[in-house]
Design an enzyme around this catalytic site. Structure first.
Site, PDB file in Angstrom:
ATOM      1  N   ASP A  29      46.254  45.563 -25.424  1.00  0.00           N
ATOM      2  CA  ASP A  29      47.157  46.874 -25.282  1.00  0.00           C
ATOM      3  C   ASP A  29      46.559  47.478 -23.406  1.00  0.00           C
ATOM      4  O   ASP A  29      45.734  47.521 -23.311  1.00  0.00           O
ATOM      5  CB  ASP A  29      46.983  47.751 -26.282  1.00  0.00           C
ATOM      6  CG  ASP A  29      47.432  48.969 -26.729  1.00  0.00           C
ATOM      7  OD1 ASP A  29      48.029  49.342 -27.717  1.00  0.00           O
ATOM      8  OD2 ASP A  29      47.423  50.063 -25.634  1.00  0.00           O
ATOM      9  N   SER A  85      53.486  48.862 -20.489  1.00  0.00           N
ATOM     10  CA  SER A  85      52.568  48.861 -21.801  1.00  0.00           C
ATOM     11  C   SER A  85      51.884  46.995 -20.968  1.00  0.00           C
ATOM     12  O   SER A  85      52.902  46.630 -20.595  1.00  0.00           O
ATOM     13  CB  SER A  85      54.032  48.603 -22.937  1.00  0.00           C
ATOM     14  OG  SER A  85      54.627  47.313 -22.457  1.00  0.00           O
ATOM     15  N   ARG A 103      52.822  44.674 -23.662  1.00  0.00           N
ATOM     16  CA  ARG A 103      53.837  43.792 -24.501  1.00  0.00           C
ATOM     17  C   ARG A 103      54.507  42.997 -23.631  1.00  0.00           C
ATOM     18  O   ARG A 103      54.935  42.830 -22.728  1.00  0.00           O
ATOM     19  CB  ARG A 103      54.926  44.568 -24.932  1.00  0.00           C
ATOM     20  CG  ARG A 103      55.939  45.459 -23.770  1.00  0.00           C
ATOM     21  CD  ARG A 103      56.380  46.522 -25.382  1.00  0.00           C
ATOM     22  NE  ARG A 103      55.938  47.523 -25.338  1.00  0.00           N
ATOM     23  CZ  ARG A 103      56.345  48.950 -25.566  1.00  0.00           C
ATOM     24  NH1 ARG A 103      58.420  48.606 -25.144  1.00  0.00           N
ATOM     25  NH2 ARG A 103      55.939  49.668 -25.472  1.00  0.00           N
ATOM     26  N   ASP A 121      47.711  49.399 -35.843  1.00  0.00           N
ATOM     27  CA  ASP A 121      47.739  50.272 -35.653  1.00  0.00           C
ATOM     28  C   ASP A 121      48.604  51.008 -35.536  1.00  0.00           C
ATOM     29  O   ASP A 121      48.929  52.034 -35.126  1.00  0.00           O
ATOM     30  CB  ASP A 121      46.358  50.899 -34.991  1.00  0.00           C
ATOM     31  CG  ASP A 121      46.814  49.765 -33.463  1.00  0.00           C
ATOM     32  OD1 ASP A 121      47.628  49.369 -32.939  1.00  0.00           O
ATOM     33  OD2 ASP A 121      45.371  50.411 -32.454  1.00  0.00           O
ATOM     34  N   HIS A 122      49.619  50.327 -34.548  1.00  0.00           N
ATOM     35  CA  HIS A 122      50.971  50.637 -34.240  1.00  0.00           C
ATOM     36  C   HIS A 122      52.590  50.180 -34.919  1.00  0.00           C
ATOM     37  O   HIS A 122      52.836  51.358 -35.446  1.00  0.00           O
ATOM     38  CB  HIS A 122      51.354  49.731 -32.636  1.00  0.00           C
ATOM     39  CG  HIS A 122      50.743  49.623 -31.885  1.00  0.00           C
ATOM     40  ND1 HIS A 122      49.411  49.773 -32.069  1.00  0.00           N
ATOM     41  CD2 HIS A 122      51.607  50.265 -30.919  1.00  0.00           C
ATOM     42  CE1 HIS A 122      49.387  50.112 -30.811  1.00  0.00           C
ATOM     43  NE2 HIS A 122      50.746  50.518 -29.813  1.00  0.00           N
ATOM     44  N   ARG A 181      53.020  58.723 -23.018  1.00  0.00           N
ATOM     45  CA  ARG A 181      53.621  58.410 -22.030  1.00  0.00           C
ATOM     46  C   ARG A 181      54.704  59.307 -22.942  1.00  0.00           C
ATOM     47  O   ARG A 181      55.380  59.718 -23.564  1.00  0.00           O
ATOM     48  CB  ARG A 181      53.890  56.751 -22.325  1.00  0.00           C
ATOM     49  CG  ARG A 181      52.726  55.606 -21.417  1.00  0.00           C
ATOM     50  CD  ARG A 181      53.504  54.485 -22.002  1.00  0.00           C
ATOM     51  NE  ARG A 181      52.418  53.653 -21.088  1.00  0.00           N
ATOM     52  CZ  ARG A 181      51.829  52.682 -21.030  1.00  0.00           C
ATOM     53  NH1 ARG A 181      52.000  52.403 -22.310  1.00  0.00           N
ATOM     54  NH2 ARG A 181      50.906  51.701 -20.335  1.00  0.00           N
TER      55      ARG A 181
HETATM   56  C1  MIC Z   1      52.459  51.601 -25.456  1.00  0.00           C
HETATM   57  O1  MIC Z   1      51.148  52.591 -25.396  1.00  0.00           O
HETATM   58  O2  MIC Z   1      52.843  51.473 -24.690  1.00  0.00           O
HETATM   59  C2  MIC Z   1      51.819  50.242 -25.782  1.00  0.00           C
HETATM   60  C3  MIC Z   1      53.084  50.668 -27.251  1.00  0.00           C
HETATM   61  O3  MIC Z   1      50.957  51.033 -27.642  1.00  0.00           O
HETATM   62  C4  MIC Z   1      51.618  49.092 -25.350  1.00  0.00           C
HETATM   63  C5  MIC Z   1      51.264  48.099 -26.310  1.00  0.00           C
HETATM   64  C6  MIC Z   1      53.057  47.706 -26.844  1.00  0.00           C
HETATM   65  O4  MIC Z   1      53.790  47.526 -26.726  1.00  0.00           O
HETATM   66  O5  MIC Z   1      52.826  47.066 -28.566  1.00  0.00           O
HETATM   67  C7  MIC Z   1      51.092  48.704 -24.742  1.00  0.00           C
HETATM   68  O6  MIC Z   1      50.398  50.061 -24.301  1.00  0.00           O
HETATM   69  O7  MIC Z   1      50.190  47.925 -23.687  1.00  0.00           O
END
Ligand code: MIC
Length: 646
Positions: A119, A534, A536, A64-65, A379
């Protein structure tokens, strides 16, 4: 003993430790989810455990990203993810199906179950009465391997809802009110549990919006009761049989309490550049707007988009505004098409994009220079949209559509009568578009397809006996993982290639960081809530790959702290807060007995800055201590630490 709902669900899942302030508990995870941008690493990690199938009740891999395919990289990742899913018995939701949070809620979420997702907005599942927690990919990989998820018993923060939302005010305004009151640090170490007579007036998707953005409060997760409204939602999804009634005992002992009278709320908006910079829409009305995006990870449900449709009937977006719609799922857009809503949207000037996250993580949809963009996203961290010095505001679909029509920030109450959105009794959807796990006998035949950008996981060494390094960077409070490891169209396709992505670490803060760090490794100093945002794990692993061994902060955000430990970075806290002021970039710190102190279980570690001693705290559990010593969780597991064997 009267119990909160969060405690009841968690206690049912405890497999190690027991409930009690500050205790570490291990909980059994029923379901996992990954999305593509974090999923590639999570599955590389899972593969390295050498198991032949996942052990959860259900695991789903969503794409989805990284939807834009400007070269082979994202498409290669999608194929990798699809073949991994088939190999290990995981459901696979291909690109175009929608955002993990929305689709999971529609098709898989079950009240009372535990869900772990790579996520941070996995917490959305709390809208259905789940304990749904966002974590790094390695923690998800471990849960798929049947390992418990370890967490420190969180405080339970009860929020009593009374009254009923007035017209033109919706779930987003509730969570923005929470952010206004409690800030991006207010939820740290807590589960937010909503209760009270107002809950029944919130639909499951409004609750999901509130639960999703609990991540912005820094909360471990958010949970709502599972009641008639939850049942209604699950019935519309043809899953009424999976519904169970769940609520807290009467008057349980909340660690902290707050109350919101929903009837007193008005449209709110988070101004640049933090989700807690919340104002009343009426106080910022009139600012010209060039872009409005409705949808993505939050506020992308049928109701959210239908409010936009209804408000647009007989009207059009202002000619200076690019009105964009990112449906949460294929199901959402299909049902809108079915009742002719898509024609109202397109006729009103909307650009309908494919279902997915897109601009929410800077995958396209960057706003024009010097312009204001209103988004229903969770965000608005600086630069996350892909445009330097961006001016991103976060608001409800109601405020978004009113502003799109008038071409300036507008209080939606100016639109007159609040339209009614009636949800279908049964949503239209094509169940076959989520690819089911193969029968066990066929899985072994699946070859995993790896494109050239999918590179093996880096090998991390043990924690050294002593360590000396330079402070490479000193940053302020509330540094986000977007500062550390940016998203965006150019960097995101490198998520499965740590050497390549590491060149972007801290590039938005200091262009020289990568070169300096690669040459000599070192230490990073942060303020409060370091690493918020996030999940990540690249924000921990890429700096570690470059040689960052130690991070010292006033406090760490939950997920980032775990990710640091998972990759063997030592997360230290200042014993004396004034040391944050004294230490500066370029100073050298020496840790003469680093390994020994950690091995001996010390929770204070001494460092020398020249002749001066700096005392630092290491607040970790026994398991975390061992992760750090071994150079990360995977190394620990390879030494035979796995609780569950194949
Ligand atoms: C976000 O909203 O910051 C993201 C992109 O969904 C991240 C995940 C990512 O960095 O891939 C999250 O919320 O964990």
């Amino acid at each position: 003993m009267k119990k909160t709902l969060a405690r009841k669900i968690l206690e049912k899942h405890i497999v190690s430790g027991e409930w009690g302030t500050r205790n570490e508990i291990g909980i059994q995870i029923d379901q996992t989810l990954t999305q593509d941008a974090t999923g590639t690493l999570a599955y590389l990690e899972f593969e390295s455990l050498g198991l032949d199938r996942m052990k959860t009740e259900l695991s789903v891999s969503y794409v989805d990203h990284n939807l834009l395919q400007t070269d082979f990289k994202n498409a290669d990742d999608h194929r990798f993810l699809q073949t991994v899913a088939q190999r290990y018995g995981i459901y696979f939701s291909p690109p175009g199906n929608g955002v993990s949070h929305q689709v999971h809620m529609e098709r898989f979420g079950i009240p009372g179950k535990t869900l772990l997702g790579s996520d941070s907005h996995t917490s959305t599942g709390g809208g259905l009465g789940m304990i749904a927690i966002g974590v790094g990919g390695l923690d998800v990989a471990m849960a798929m391997a049947g390992e418990p998820f370890y967490l420190q018993v969180p405080k339970i923060f009860g929020v009593k809802l009374t009254g009923m939302l007035p017209p033109w005010v919706s779930g987003k305004d509730v969570i923005l009110e929470m952010l206004r009151r409690h800030t991006v640090k207010g939820g740290i170490g807590k589960i937010i549990e909503y209760f009270g007579p107002g809950v029944k007036y919130l639909s499951a998707t409004d609750r999901a919006t509130i639960a999703n953005m609990g991540a912005e409060l820094g909360a471990t997760t958010t949970v709502f009761p599972s009641d008639e409204r939850t049942r209604e939602f699950m019935l519309c999804q043809g899953r009424g049989d999976q519904w169970v009634y769940l609520e807290a005992d009467e008057d349980p002992n909340y660690d902290e309490l707050d109350e919101i009278d929903l009837s007193k709320l008005e449209p709110l908006i988070a101004c640049p550049t933090s989700p807690d910079n919340v104002k009343r829409v009426s106080d910022v009305e009139g600012i010209p707007v060039a872009q409005v995006i409705i949808g993505s990870s939050v506020n992308s449900s049928f109701r959210d988009l239908m409010i936009v449709c209804k408000a647009l009937e007989g009207k059009r977006a202002h000619p200076d505004v690019s009105l964009e719609i990112n449906p949460g799922s294929r199901q959402v857009i299909e049902n809108i098409i079915k009742i002719n809503g898509a024609i109202t949207l397109t006729h009103g000037g909307a650009r309908i994009h494919q279902s997915g996250c897109l601009g929410c993580i800077g995958m396209g949809q960057a706003p024009a220079t010097g312009t204001v963009s209103l988004r229903t996203f969770p965000r608005n961290f600086p630069g996350r949209s892909g445009t330097e010095n961006d001016q991103i505001y976060l608001c409800s679909p109601e405020t978004a559509v009113a502003s799109a029509i008038f071409g300036k920030i507008t209080d939606p109450r100016r639109l007159g009568k609040y339209p009614e959105v009636v949800e279908p009794e049964r949503f239209e959807f094509n169940e076959d578009l989520i690819i089911r796990p193969l029968p066990i006998a066929e899985r072994k035949k699946v070859g995993i397809i790896r494109g050239p950008n999918i590179v093996p996981f880096p090998i991390l060494g043990l924690l050294p006996d002593e360590y000396e390094g330079e402070i490479l960077l000193k940053v302020e409070d509330n540094i986000t993982t977007d500062h550390i490891m940016p998203g965006g169209n150019d960097v995101l396709p490198l998520r499965s290639n740590i050497p390549a992505i590491s060149e972007h670490v801290y590039e938005r803060v200091d262009k020289t960081f990568f070169k300096r760090c690669r040459e000599k490794g070192g230490i990073i100093i942060g303020g409060e809530n370091y690493g918020q945002g996030s999940s990540r794990e690249h924000a921990a692993l890429a700096p570690r790959y470059l040689g960052v061994m130690i991070k010292i902060a006033k406090s760490f955000a939950r997920i980032h702290r775990s990710n640091l430990i998972n990759f063997g970075i030592v997360p230290l806290l200042f014993c004396d807060p004034s040391d944050y002021q004294c230490l500066k970039q370029g100073d050298r710190l020496r840790f003469p007995e680093l390994r020994k102190s950690i091995e001996e279980g010390k929770d204070e570690i001494a460092a020398l800055c020249g002749m001066r001693e700096v005392r630092l705290k290491l607040k970790v559990t026994e398991r975390e201590r061992r992760c750090i010593l071994e150079g990360g969780y995977l190394n620990l597991v390879k030494k035979g630490w796995l609780r569950t064997k194949t």
